[in-house]
Motif scaffolding. Structure first.
Motif, short mmCIF file in Angstrom:
data_model
loop_
_atom_site.label_atom_id
_atom_site.label_comp_id
_atom_site.label_asym_id
_atom_site.label_seq_id
_atom_site.Cartn_x
_atom_site.Cartn_y
_atom_site.Cartn_z
N LEU A 59 44.32 -6.20 47.25
CA LEU A 59 45.21 -5.08 47.51
C LEU A 59 45.15 -4.06 46.37
CD1 LEU A 59 48.27 -7.25 48.64
CD2 LEU A 59 46.56 -6.14 50.12
N THR A 60 45.52 -2.83 46.66
CA THR A 60 45.60 -1.84 45.58
C THR A 60 46.78 -2.21 44.67
OG1 THR A 60 47.02 -0.41 46.91
CG2 THR A 60 44.65 0.03 47.01
N PRO A 61 46.77 -1.77 43.42
CA PRO A 61 47.85 -2.14 42.50
C PRO A 61 49.27 -1.88 43.03
CG PRO A 61 46.03 -1.25 41.25
CD PRO A 61 45.69 -1.05 42.72
N PRO A 62 49.57 -0.71 43.63
CA PRO A 62 50.96 -0.53 44.09
C PRO A 62 51.35 -1.49 45.21
CG PRO A 62 49.66 1.49 44.49
CD PRO A 62 48.78 0.50 43.80
N VAL A 63 50.42 -1.82 46.08
CA VAL A 63 50.71 -2.75 47.18
C VAL A 63 50.86 -4.16 46.61
CG1 VAL A 63 49.93 -3.69 49.39
CG2 VAL A 63 49.56 -1.27 48.86
N ALA A 64 49.96 -4.55 45.73
CA ALA A 64 50.05 -5.87 45.10
C ALA A 64 51.36 -6.03 44.33
CB ALA A 64 48.85 -6.09 44.17
N ASP A 65 51.77 -4.98 43.61
CA ASP A 65 53.04 -5.04 42.88
C ASP A 65 54.22 -5.20 43.84
OD1 ASP A 65 51.67 -4.73 40.51
OD2 ASP A 65 52.18 -2.60 40.26
N ALA A 66 54.20 -4.50 44.97
CA ALA A 66 55.29 -4.61 45.95
C ALA A 66 55.34 -6.02 46.54
CB ALA A 66 55.11 -3.57 47.06
N VAL A 67 54.19 -6.59 46.83
CA VAL A 67 54.16 -7.96 47.38
C VAL A 67 54.61 -8.96 46.32
CG1 VAL A 67 52.64 -9.77 48.30
CG2 VAL A 67 52.40 -7.42 49.12
N ARG A 68 54.15 -8.77 45.10
CA ARG A 68 54.51 -9.67 44.00
C ARG A 68 56.03 -9.68 43.78
NH1 ARG A 68 51.45 -7.37 40.60
NH2 ARG A 68 49.59 -8.57 41.03
N GLY A 69 56.65 -8.51 43.86
CA GLY A 69 58.09 -8.39 43.63
C GLY A 69 58.91 -8.35 44.92
N TRP A 70 58.35 -8.86 46.00
CA TRP A 70 58.95 -8.77 47.34
C TRP A 70 60.38 -9.30 47.37
CZ3 TRP A 70 57.74 -6.06 51.37
CH2 TRP A 70 58.32 -6.36 52.60
N GLN A 71 61.26 -8.51 47.98
CA GLN A 71 62.65 -8.93 48.14
C GLN A 71 63.14 -8.62 49.55
OE1 GLN A 71 65.14 -7.35 45.04
NE2 GLN A 71 63.87 -8.19 43.43
N GLY A 72 62.23 -8.54 50.50
CA GLY A 72 62.59 -8.21 51.87
C GLY A 72 63.32 -9.35 52.56
N ASP A 73 63.77 -9.07 53.79
CA ASP A 73 64.52 -10.04 54.59
C ASP A 73 63.66 -11.19 55.10
OD1 ASP A 73 66.84 -8.63 54.21
OD2 ASP A 73 66.72 -7.55 56.12
N VAL A 74 62.35 -11.01 55.12
CA VAL A 74 61.45 -12.09 55.54
C VAL A 74 60.65 -12.52 54.30
CG1 VAL A 74 61.28 -11.19 57.89
CG2 VAL A 74 59.52 -10.61 56.23
N PRO A 75 60.21 -13.76 54.25
CA PRO A 75 59.42 -14.20 53.09
C PRO A 75 58.11 -13.41 52.98
CG PRO A 75 60.07 -16.07 54.48
CD PRO A 75 60.43 -14.82 55.22
N ALA A 76 57.68 -13.20 51.75
CA ALA A 76 56.43 -12.46 51.51
C ALA A 76 55.24 -13.12 52.20
CB ALA A 76 56.17 -12.35 50.01
N GLU A 77 55.30 -14.43 52.42
CA GLU A 77 54.19 -15.13 53.08
C GLU A 77 54.01 -14.68 54.53
OE1 GLU A 77 55.26 -16.87 49.51
OE2 GLU A 77 56.59 -16.65 51.22
N GLN A 78 55.03 -14.02 55.10
CA GLN A 78 54.90 -13.50 56.47
C GLN A 78 54.16 -12.15 56.50
OE1 GLN A 78 58.23 -13.59 59.11
NE2 GLN A 78 58.84 -15.62 58.44
N LEU A 79 53.83 -11.60 55.35
CA LEU A 79 52.98 -10.42 55.26
C LEU A 79 51.57 -10.97 55.21
CD1 LEU A 79 54.86 -8.48 52.44
CD2 LEU A 79 55.35 -8.48 54.89
N VAL A 80 50.79 -10.72 56.24
CA VAL A 80 49.47 -11.34 56.37
C VAL A 80 48.38 -10.30 56.17
CG1 VAL A 80 47.94 -12.61 57.93
CG2 VAL A 80 50.42 -13.06 57.97
N PHE A 81 47.46 -10.61 55.28
CA PHE A 81 46.29 -9.75 55.05
C PHE A 81 45.14 -10.26 55.91
CE2 PHE A 81 42.24 -8.89 52.95
CZ PHE A 81 42.33 -7.52 52.76
N VAL A 82 44.52 -9.34 56.65
CA VAL A 82 43.31 -9.69 57.39
C VAL A 82 42.17 -8.82 56.86
CG1 VAL A 82 44.43 -10.59 59.47
CG2 VAL A 82 43.97 -8.15 59.32
N ASP A 83 41.06 -9.47 56.58
CA ASP A 83 39.89 -8.78 56.07
C ASP A 83 39.19 -8.09 57.24
OD1 ASP A 83 38.03 -7.91 54.21
OD2 ASP A 83 36.78 -9.69 54.44
#
Length: 184
Positions: A21-45
């Motif tokens: 991921l780009t740095p801003p996206v990686a930082d957002a995922v790393r610091g994720w505080q959303g209502d769903v767990p960060a693991e539910q954000l799925v990256f597909v190549d």
């Protein structure tokens, strides 16, 4: 892992592939505080040569068209002030820049931001801009249809790869306002 939608050969929880991921996206995922767990954000190549929606759904499957969303950067102007914002709508619709966006931003004039501005200000690649990891303080206008879609396919910050995210996530992102009529 199997992607919740589509038929992708490589699907990974976003926290497990921050280096893709780009740095801003990686930082957002790393610091994720959303209502769903960060693991539910799925990256597909995916192939960067078919990142644009029409080519993407032709290559990966027409059924993805109805769950694909676009994130576009807009610029609202009033007096000498320019406000940058992002808008998220399903791919089958277009952002109402001159009506809904202009009014929501309190601008006299609104337009799509120039490509160079969008790329420089977001730290993301053109054609892959995502609402996850936008600059702090930016308004994020989200069409209700996006929030109401179970799983949404959106950019990952790069042209290579997409994120598959529960639609309800978009209404809870920093700066998000769900705006009726945004996508027409």
């Amino acid at each position: 892992m199997r992607a919740p939608i589509g038929n992708f050969a490589d699907a990974t929880p976003a926290p497990d592939c921050l280096d893709l991921l780009t740095p801003p996206v990686a930082d957002a995922v790393r610091g994720w505080q959303g209502d769903v767990p960060a693991e539910q954000l799925v990256f597909v190549d995916t192939d960067p040569e078919v990142a644009d929606t029409a080519a993407f759904v032709e290559h990966y499957g027409a059924e993805l068209f109805d769950v694909s969303a676009n994130c576009v950067v807009v610029a609202g102007r009033r007096g000498g002030e320019t406000t940058l914002a992002a808008c998220v709508v399903l791919s089958r619709t277009r952002v109402d820049v001159n009506g809904v966006v202009r009014k929501q931003l309190g601008s006299r004039k609104a337009s799509f931001a120039p490509m160079d501005t969008a790329v420089q200000e977001t730290g993301m690649e053109y054609g892959g801009i995502t609402p996850i990891g936008l600059p702090a303080g930016w308004p994020l206008l989200v069409d209700p249809a996006v929030v109401d879609t179970e799983w949404v396919l959106i950019g990952s910050g790069r042209r290579r790869g997409k994120l598959i995210v529960p639609g309800k996530v978009f209404g809870g992102l920093p700066g998000a306002v769900v705006v009726a009529g945004l996508g027409g």
